[in-house]
Design a protein around this motif. Structure first.
Motif, PDB file in Angstrom:
ATOM      1  N   LYS A  36       0.760  -1.119   0.026  1.00 59.21           N
ATOM      2  CA  LYS A  36       0.203  -0.758   0.164  1.00 59.21           C
ATOM      3  C   LYS A  36       0.730   1.449  -0.140  1.00 59.21           C
ATOM      4  N   ASN A  37       0.397   2.186  -0.034  1.00 59.63           N
ATOM      5  CA  ASN A  37       1.442   3.631  -0.762  1.00 59.63           C
ATOM      6  C   ASN A  37       0.674   4.756   0.919  1.00 59.63           C
ATOM      7  N   ASP A  38       0.943   5.428   1.123  1.00 64.53           N
ATOM      8  CA  ASP A  38       0.832   6.436   2.311  1.00 64.53           C
ATOM      9  C   ASP A  38      -0.482   6.279   2.655  1.00 64.53           C
ATOM     10  N   ALA A  39      -1.192   6.579   1.348  1.00 64.47           N
ATOM     11  CA  ALA A  39      -3.082   7.012   1.275  1.00 64.47           C
ATOM     12  C   ALA A  39      -3.709   5.741   1.856  1.00 64.47           C
TER      13      ALA A  39
ATOM     14  N   LEU B 157       6.713   2.709   0.491  1.00 63.73           N
ATOM     15  CA  LEU B 157       5.733   1.346   0.818  1.00 63.73           C
ATOM     16  C   LEU B 157       5.510   1.118   2.108  1.00 63.73           C
ATOM     17  N   HIS B 158       4.117   0.458   2.116  1.00 64.35           N
ATOM     18  CA  HIS B 158       3.557   0.368   3.231  1.00 64.35           C
ATOM     19  C   HIS B 158       3.420  -2.022   2.674  1.00 64.35           C
TER      20      HIS B 158
ATOM     21  N   VAL C 159       8.399   0.722   4.262  1.00 62.81           N
ATOM     22  CA  VAL C 159       9.990   0.782   3.481  1.00 62.81           C
ATOM     23  C   VAL C 159      10.115   2.522   3.450  1.00 62.81           C
ATOM     24  N   ALA C 160      10.629   2.944   3.431  1.00 63.39           N
ATOM     25  CA  ALA C 160      11.592   4.572   3.121  1.00 63.39           C
ATOM     26  C   ALA C 160      11.694   4.967   1.698  1.00 63.39           C
TER      27      ALA C 160
ATOM     28  N   GLY D  49      14.657  -2.288   1.513  1.00 59.10           N
ATOM     29  CA  GLY D  49      14.099  -2.692   2.802  1.00 59.10           C
ATOM     30  C   GLY D  49      13.247  -3.476   3.280  1.00 59.10           C
ATOM     31  N   LEU D  50      12.789  -4.163   1.784  1.00 58.28           N
ATOM     32  CA  LEU D  50      11.941  -5.495   2.504  1.00 58.28           C
ATOM     33  C   LEU D  50      12.281  -6.770   2.811  1.00 58.28           C
ATOM     34  N   GLU D  51      13.252  -6.724   2.117  1.00 54.28           N
ATOM     35  CA  GLU D  51      14.561  -7.902   2.084  1.00 54.28           C
ATOM     36  C   GLU D  51      14.980  -8.019   3.356  1.00 54.28           C
ATOM     37  N   LYS D  52      15.533  -6.223   4.131  1.00 55.24           N
ATOM     38  CA  LYS D  52      16.284  -6.369   5.449  1.00 55.24           C
ATOM     39  C   LYS D  52      15.790  -7.162   6.409  1.00 55.24           C
TER      40      LYS D  52
END
Length: 159
Positions: A16-19, A130-131, A62-63, A44-47
């Protein structure tokens, strides 16, 4: 077995996005496989997944710098309509492959005006936080062939 470098993990995810809008999801499909350490998914997701095991569920934010990067204005260019010979009508949202100094570069049409067509070579998710909602459904050791090729092979698949 934990997700670690040189393991293959299969995950179900919703992005999902910020919205809060769903941008992508594996719901109703096969889980997404990836070879940990081979840059098959964003950093960021892998970490966040390293050390997780089958059955783990997590929410990961994830920024941009650990996702698809920041937006680079130099990747946005206006090109002449003549560059699209053979294309009946160029429309916003269309994607093309452009020749860049480093090779082929995917670009998206973001504006069509009389003076030209504006193309954006940034990833469509560049600049976005990203969420992810993720569930780990399988973890196994990677095969030697997968390690050599740098990606997961499906059943009966050598590429």
């Amino acid at each position: 077995m934990q997700i670690a470098e040189n393991t293959v993990a299969n995950i179900h995810y919703t992005l999902k996005n910020d919205a809060g809008e769903v941008l992508d999801s594996s719901e109703g499909q096969e889980p997404l496989p990836f070879l940990c350490g081979a840059q098959n998914i964003i950093a960021g997701l892998e970490k966040a997944l390293v050390g997780k095991v089958v059955g783990d569920k997590l929410d990961v934010t994830v920024a941009p710098e650990e996702g698809y990067g920041e937006v680079h204005e130099e990747m946005v260019q206006v090109v002449p309509h003549e560059n699209f010979q053979g294309v009946e009508q160029v429309e916003v949202g269309m994607q093309f492959m452009a020749e860049a100094p480093w090779g082929q570069q995917p670009v998206t049409v973001v504006k069509v005006e009389e003076e030209g067509v504006t193309l954006d070579g940034n990833h469509p998710l560049a600049g976005q936080t990203l969420h992810f909602n993720v569930e780990v459904v399988e973890v196994r050791a990677a095969t030697q062939e997968e390690l050599e090729h740098g990606h997961v092979h499906g059943e009966g698949d050598d590429h």
